[in-house]
Design an enzyme around this catalytic site. Sequence first.
Site, PDB file in Angstrom:
ATOM      1  N   ARG A 101       0.884  -1.179   0.000  1.00  0.00           N
ATOM      2  CA  ARG A 101       0.000   0.000   0.000  1.00  0.00           C
ATOM      3  C   ARG A 101       0.910   1.213   0.000  1.00  0.00           C
ATOM      4  NH1 ARG A 101      -5.634   1.173   3.065  1.00  0.00           N
ATOM      5  NH2 ARG A 101      -6.218  -0.186   1.354  1.00  0.00           N
ATOM      6  N   HIS A 128      -6.847   0.704  -7.079  1.00  0.00           N
ATOM      7  CA  HIS A 128      -7.120  -0.184  -5.934  1.00  0.00           C
ATOM      8  C   HIS A 128      -7.664  -1.514  -6.477  1.00  0.00           C
ATOM      9  CE1 HIS A 128      -7.661  -1.454  -1.956  1.00  0.00           C
ATOM     10  NE2 HIS A 128      -8.622  -0.658  -1.536  1.00  0.00           N
ATOM     11  N   GLN A 131      -9.659  -4.163  -4.358  1.00  0.00           N
ATOM     12  CA  GLN A 131     -11.028  -3.781  -4.022  1.00  0.00           C
ATOM     13  C   GLN A 131     -11.996  -4.126  -5.156  1.00  0.00           C
ATOM     14  OE1 GLN A 131     -12.184  -2.299  -0.992  1.00  0.00           O
ATOM     15  NE2 GLN A 131     -14.129  -2.914  -1.897  1.00  0.00           N
ATOM     16  N   ASP A 223     -17.333   6.683  -3.023  1.00  0.00           N
ATOM     17  CA  ASP A 223     -16.139   6.511  -2.193  1.00  0.00           C
ATOM     18  C   ASP A 223     -15.967   7.806  -1.397  1.00  0.00           C
ATOM     19  OD1 ASP A 223     -13.736   5.580  -1.118  1.00  0.00           O
ATOM     20  OD2 ASP A 223     -12.540   6.101  -2.869  1.00  0.00           O
ATOM     21  N   CYS A 263     -16.450   1.032  -0.962  1.00  0.00           N
ATOM     22  CA  CYS A 263     -15.304   0.210  -0.551  1.00  0.00           C
ATOM     23  C   CYS A 263     -15.046   0.317   0.947  1.00  0.00           C
ATOM     24  CB  CYS A 263     -14.062   0.577  -1.357  1.00  0.00           C
ATOM     25  SG  CYS A 263     -13.429   2.235  -1.011  1.00  0.00           S
ATOM     26  N   ARG A 291     -13.579  -8.964   0.550  1.00  0.00           N
ATOM     27  CA  ARG A 291     -12.151  -8.625   0.433  1.00  0.00           C
ATOM     28  C   ARG A 291     -11.306  -9.836   0.817  1.00  0.00           C
ATOM     29  NH1 ARG A 291     -10.083  -3.560   0.281  1.00  0.00           N
ATOM     30  NH2 ARG A 291      -8.239  -4.821  -0.166  1.00  0.00           N
TER      31      ARG A 291
HETATM   32  N1   CP Z   1     -11.452  -0.566   1.325  1.00  0.00           N
HETATM   33  C1   CP Z   1     -10.222  -0.539   1.878  1.00  0.00           C
HETATM   34  O1   CP Z   1      -9.190  -0.674   1.208  1.00  0.00           O
HETATM   35  O2   CP Z   1     -10.229  -0.385   3.231  1.00  0.00           O
HETATM   36  P1   CP Z   1      -8.947  -0.196   4.158  1.00  0.00           P
HETATM   37  O3   CP Z   1      -8.371   1.153   3.875  1.00  0.00           O
HETATM   38  O4   CP Z   1      -9.501  -0.324   5.549  1.00  0.00           O
HETATM   39  O5   CP Z   1      -7.966  -1.276   3.851  1.00  0.00           O
HETATM   40  N1  NVA Z   2      -9.963   6.551  -2.161  1.00  0.00           N
HETATM   41  C1  NVA Z   2      -9.692   6.071  -0.829  1.00  0.00           C
HETATM   42  C2  NVA Z   2      -9.907   4.585  -0.756  1.00  0.00           C
HETATM   43  C3  NVA Z   2      -9.751   4.015   0.642  1.00  0.00           C
HETATM   44  C4  NVA Z   2      -9.894   2.530   0.664  1.00  0.00           C
HETATM   45  C5  NVA Z   2      -8.264   6.461  -0.426  1.00  0.00           C
HETATM   46  O1  NVA Z   2      -7.347   6.351  -1.251  1.00  0.00           O
HETATM   47  O2  NVA Z   2      -8.082   6.860   0.733  1.00  0.00           O
END
Ligand code: CP
Ligand code: NVA
Length: 305
Positions: A101, A128, A131, A223, A263, A291
């Site tokens: 990440r 992502h 997701q 989102d 998500c 997930r």
């Molecule tokens: N949807 C998602 O990626 O959640 P987190 O940020 O909690 O991993």
């Molecule tokens: N768009 C959001 C998604 C979180 C899962 C972010 O990048 O924070």
Amino acid sequence: MVKRDLLSIQDVRDDFNEIIELSLRLKRSRYQKQSVVEGRTMGMIFEKPSTRTRVSLETAIHQLGGNGIYLNPNDMQMGRGETVEDTARVLSGMLDIITYRAFSSENMRKLAEHSSVPIVNALDDREHPLQLLADFLTIYEKIGKFSGKKMCYVGDGNNMLNSTLLTCAMTGMDLSVATPKGYEPKKEYVEKAMSIARETGSKIEISNDPVKAVENANIVSTDVWVSMGEEKEKAAKEKAFLPYQVNSKLTEGADKNFIFMHCLPAHRGLEVTDEVADSVHSVIFQEAENRLHSSKGAIVYLLSH
Ligand code: CP
Ligand code: NVA
């Protein structure tokens, strides 16, 4: 064997349905170890916070018979200046797969380029993909097909929307997007999606009109307005996005059996009201559980190919 990465959802374009089917099978046999994963170790580098991604990946590798190591860059030499390239070379000598990440897709690309084991994008500034596997597993369970169905996405032109654009195009699903002016998805992603859509027959529309976008949608999704790392833009974004809230009034125009997806984490009262998030239409917690199952599908797939 050439290693396979999952940096963009496009990387599994040809095998997308196979991964969804595999995820469904793994969901049905939840605690069954998989020989391709047994004894393997997955590194999990997280530069940003996470609830779902971290827990689903750690649980997934454990249930499949492998081990996961959570790596916080602040506790790694990477946080003290060791390069991403060197980190990739060192970690690939010990680990079998790495999930990452990242703040920057550039670092994601470097990690993949210099690693000899599969790299999985666990979210970056552009996409992502994990997701989207969970989202489409959920749509498959709830609706049964992708092609010819209509998704509507109301909100920010962010990483989730980029991956959603590509996935809808890949699967032949129609997608109607509504963002405030100035927050449209990146041209590059719209163009990529349009080009794939020409082959699959999917219809992609980008506008600033949420009411029109939601018309007859089978799936309504959104989102957060402020993604991780954008905290400074909070006040300006919350003002611009107010007319783009997914609430009962907006969803009146959707198909009567529409499902609501997000998500998560949700900022209730901002991008979505409780009324919609907790309605019979909402599938957000099934989507969150998926997930786990779709991450298992991705791990088994990548370690078998
Ligand atoms: N949807 C998602 O990626 O959640 P987190 O940020 O909690 O991993
Ligand atoms: N768009 C959001 C998604 C979180 C899962 C972010 O990048 O924070």
